[in-house]
Motif scaffolding. Structure first.
Motif, PDB file in Angstrom:
ATOM      1  N   UNK A 161       0.882  -1.168   0.000  1.00  0.00           N
ATOM      2  CA  UNK A 161       0.000   0.000   0.000  1.00  0.00           C
ATOM      3  C   UNK A 161       0.923   1.221   0.000  1.00  0.00           C
ATOM      4  N   UNK A 162       1.036   1.866  -1.167  1.00  0.00           N
ATOM      5  CA  UNK A 162       1.948   2.993  -1.314  1.00  0.00           C
ATOM      6  C   UNK A 162       1.133   4.287  -1.338  1.00  0.00           C
ATOM      7  N   UNK A 163       1.315   5.115  -0.347  1.00  0.00           N
ATOM      8  CA  UNK A 163       0.572   6.374  -0.254  1.00  0.00           C
ATOM      9  C   UNK A 163       1.365   7.471  -0.960  1.00  0.00           C
ATOM     10  N   UNK A 164       1.011   7.696  -2.233  1.00  0.00           N
ATOM     11  CA  UNK A 164       1.787   8.624  -3.058  1.00  0.00           C
ATOM     12  C   UNK A 164       1.539  10.089  -2.709  1.00  0.00           C
ATOM     13  N   UNK A 165       0.532  10.369  -1.918  1.00  0.00           N
ATOM     14  CA  UNK A 165       0.322  11.727  -1.442  1.00  0.00           C
ATOM     15  C   UNK A 165       1.206  12.056  -0.245  1.00  0.00           C
ATOM     16  N   UNK A 166       1.823  11.019   0.338  1.00  0.00           N
ATOM     17  CA  UNK A 166       2.631  11.199   1.540  1.00  0.00           C
ATOM     18  C   UNK A 166       4.124  10.948   1.319  1.00  0.00           C
ATOM     19  N   UNK A 167       4.453  10.134   0.313  1.00  0.00           N
ATOM     20  CA  UNK A 167       5.842   9.777   0.071  1.00  0.00           C
ATOM     21  C   UNK A 167       6.280  10.267  -1.304  1.00  0.00           C
ATOM     22  N   UNK A 168       7.560  10.561  -1.436  1.00  0.00           N
ATOM     23  CA  UNK A 168       8.107  11.000  -2.714  1.00  0.00           C
ATOM     24  C   UNK A 168       8.123   9.818  -3.691  1.00  0.00           C
ATOM     25  N   UNK A 169       8.332  10.141  -4.935  1.00  0.00           N
ATOM     26  CA  UNK A 169       8.434   9.107  -5.967  1.00  0.00           C
ATOM     27  C   UNK A 169       9.572   8.144  -5.644  1.00  0.00           C
ATOM     28  N   UNK A 170      10.722   8.669  -5.262  1.00  0.00           N
ATOM     29  CA  UNK A 170      11.875   7.813  -4.965  1.00  0.00           C
ATOM     30  C   UNK A 170      11.622   6.934  -3.739  1.00  0.00           C
ATOM     31  N   UNK A 171      10.999   7.491  -2.704  1.00  0.00           N
ATOM     32  CA  UNK A 171      10.678   6.695  -1.518  1.00  0.00           C
ATOM     33  C   UNK A 171       9.702   5.575  -1.877  1.00  0.00           C
ATOM     34  N   UNK A 172       8.696   5.914  -2.664  1.00  0.00           N
ATOM     35  CA  UNK A 172       7.685   4.935  -3.071  1.00  0.00           C
ATOM     36  C   UNK A 172       8.317   3.810  -3.887  1.00  0.00           C
ATOM     37  N   UNK A 173       9.195   4.165  -4.820  1.00  0.00           N
ATOM     38  CA  UNK A 173       9.875   3.153  -5.635  1.00  0.00           C
ATOM     39  C   UNK A 173      10.755   2.265  -4.757  1.00  0.00           C
ATOM     40  N   UNK A 174      11.415   2.858  -3.797  1.00  0.00           N
ATOM     41  CA  UNK A 174      12.297   2.098  -2.907  1.00  0.00           C
ATOM     42  C   UNK A 174      11.514   1.082  -2.073  1.00  0.00           C
ATOM     43  N   UNK A 175      10.300   1.429  -1.639  1.00  0.00           N
ATOM     44  CA  UNK A 175       9.456   0.468  -0.909  1.00  0.00           C
ATOM     45  C   UNK A 175       9.246  -0.792  -1.758  1.00  0.00           C
ATOM     46  N   UNK A 176       9.008  -0.592  -3.028  1.00  0.00           N
ATOM     47  CA  UNK A 176       8.731  -1.712  -3.935  1.00  0.00           C
ATOM     48  C   UNK A 176       9.995  -2.536  -4.166  1.00  0.00           C
ATOM     49  N   UNK A 177      11.106  -1.880  -4.425  1.00  0.00           N
ATOM     50  CA  UNK A 177      12.372  -2.596  -4.637  1.00  0.00           C
ATOM     51  C   UNK A 177      12.725  -3.416  -3.392  1.00  0.00           C
ATOM     52  N   UNK A 178      12.576  -2.824  -2.223  1.00  0.00           N
ATOM     53  CA  UNK A 178      12.865  -3.539  -0.970  1.00  0.00           C
ATOM     54  C   UNK A 178      11.962  -4.758  -0.812  1.00  0.00           C
ATOM     55  N   UNK A 179      10.693  -4.612  -1.169  1.00  0.00           N
ATOM     56  CA  UNK A 179       9.768  -5.737  -1.091  1.00  0.00           C
ATOM     57  C   UNK A 179      10.254  -6.876  -1.992  1.00  0.00           C
ATOM     58  N   UNK A 180      10.656  -6.538  -3.219  1.00  0.00           N
ATOM     59  CA  UNK A 180      11.124  -7.557  -4.172  1.00  0.00           C
ATOM     60  C   UNK A 180      12.379  -8.253  -3.660  1.00  0.00           C
ATOM     61  N   UNK A 181      13.260  -7.493  -3.027  1.00  0.00           N
ATOM     62  CA  UNK A 181      14.476  -8.080  -2.461  1.00  0.00           C
ATOM     63  C   UNK A 181      14.123  -9.009  -1.299  1.00  0.00           C
ATOM     64  N   UNK A 182      13.243  -8.543  -0.402  1.00  0.00           N
ATOM     65  CA  UNK A 182      12.837  -9.361   0.738  1.00  0.00           C
ATOM     66  C   UNK A 182      12.193 -10.673   0.298  1.00  0.00           C
ATOM     67  N   UNK A 183      11.440 -10.638  -0.790  1.00  0.00           N
ATOM     68  CA  UNK A 183      10.760 -11.834  -1.304  1.00  0.00           C
ATOM     69  C   UNK A 183      11.661 -12.672  -2.216  1.00  0.00           C
ATOM     70  N   UNK A 184      12.930 -12.264  -2.312  1.00  0.00           N
ATOM     71  CA  UNK A 184      13.946 -12.967  -3.110  1.00  0.00           C
ATOM     72  C   UNK A 184      13.531 -13.118  -4.571  1.00  0.00           C
ATOM     73  N   UNK A 185      12.888 -12.059  -5.095  1.00  0.00           N
ATOM     74  CA  UNK A 185      12.526 -12.044  -6.512  1.00  0.00           C
ATOM     75  C   UNK A 185      13.637 -11.424  -7.360  1.00  0.00           C
ATOM     76  N   UNK A 186      14.515 -10.649  -6.711  1.00  0.00           N
ATOM     77  CA  UNK A 186      15.656 -10.043  -7.420  1.00  0.00           C
ATOM     78  C   UNK A 186      16.934 -10.753  -7.018  1.00  0.00           C
TER      79      UNK A 186
END
Length: 186
Positions: A161-186
């Motif tokens: 759940x990415x709240x784009x009204x509260x986080x910057x574009x870079x912060x929002x993208x980083x949440x997703x990248x971190x999720x992919x790393x945690x799930x060992x998809x990258x």
């Protein structure tokens, strides 16, 4: 050759990142930024955006509930082909109905469909209004416009759940990248 072989060749797993949210919430902008970050890491990606899909594959579909359902089904099927090809696919589409997103999710194995709710208030989306669509909808020029004259059903349990009204574009993208790393998809 199968998907496992393709994933081995690519040195990453394939899945679909399903960005859903209101028009103007930042789905396409965020998907494009995530794709840039993945490209830098050598990840094979492709973006299926609501606009580019409606120019070709879904050219003759309108915005009725049935047409929206078919639109999502087709995007799910195309996404499934990309995932089978070993590509990490990013879809940036409103996909307003939870039942339709569930149909798309059920096309994939567990863990391959990552629903990302690009959560942004209607007020902020209307302020952004990059295509002038909210103004047209409010003036009655667009019928069945999601969030105004047609419903949007927010995901009840998205993976992110990415709240784009509260986080910057870079912060929002980083949440997703971190999720992919945690799930060992990258």
């Amino acid at each position: 050759m199968n998907r496992q072989d393709r994933n081995e060749l690519n040195q990453h797993k394939s899945c679909v990142l399903w960005f859903t949210g209101l028009s103007g919430s930042g789905k396409s902008t965020l998907a494009n930024e995530v794709e840039k970050q993945l490209y830098k890491r050598g990840i094979r990606t492709y973006i299926l955006d609501g606009d580019n899909i409606r120019l070709g594959l879904n050219k003759y579909l309108g915005f009725s509930a049935e047409d929206r359902k078919e639109n999502i089904r087709r995007i799910g099927e195309v996404s499934k082909l990309f995932v089978d090809a070993g590509v990490l696919v990013l879809t940036a589409i409103i996909s307003p109905y939870e039942a339709d997103r569930a149909i798309a999710r059920n096309m994939f194995d567990t863990g391959e469909f990552i629903e990302i709710y690009v959560n942004c208030s209607l007020e902020i989306c209307e302020q952004r209004d990059p295509k002038g669509l909210y103004k047209k909808a409010r003036n009655g020029e667009i019928k069945e416009f999601t969030g105004i004259s047609a419903p949007y059903e927010a995901p009840s349990s998205p993976e992110l759940n990415i709240e784009t009204g509260e986080y910057s574009l870079m912060e929002s993208a980083e949440f997703i990248i971190e999720y992919l790393i945690q799930r060992q998809l990258l």
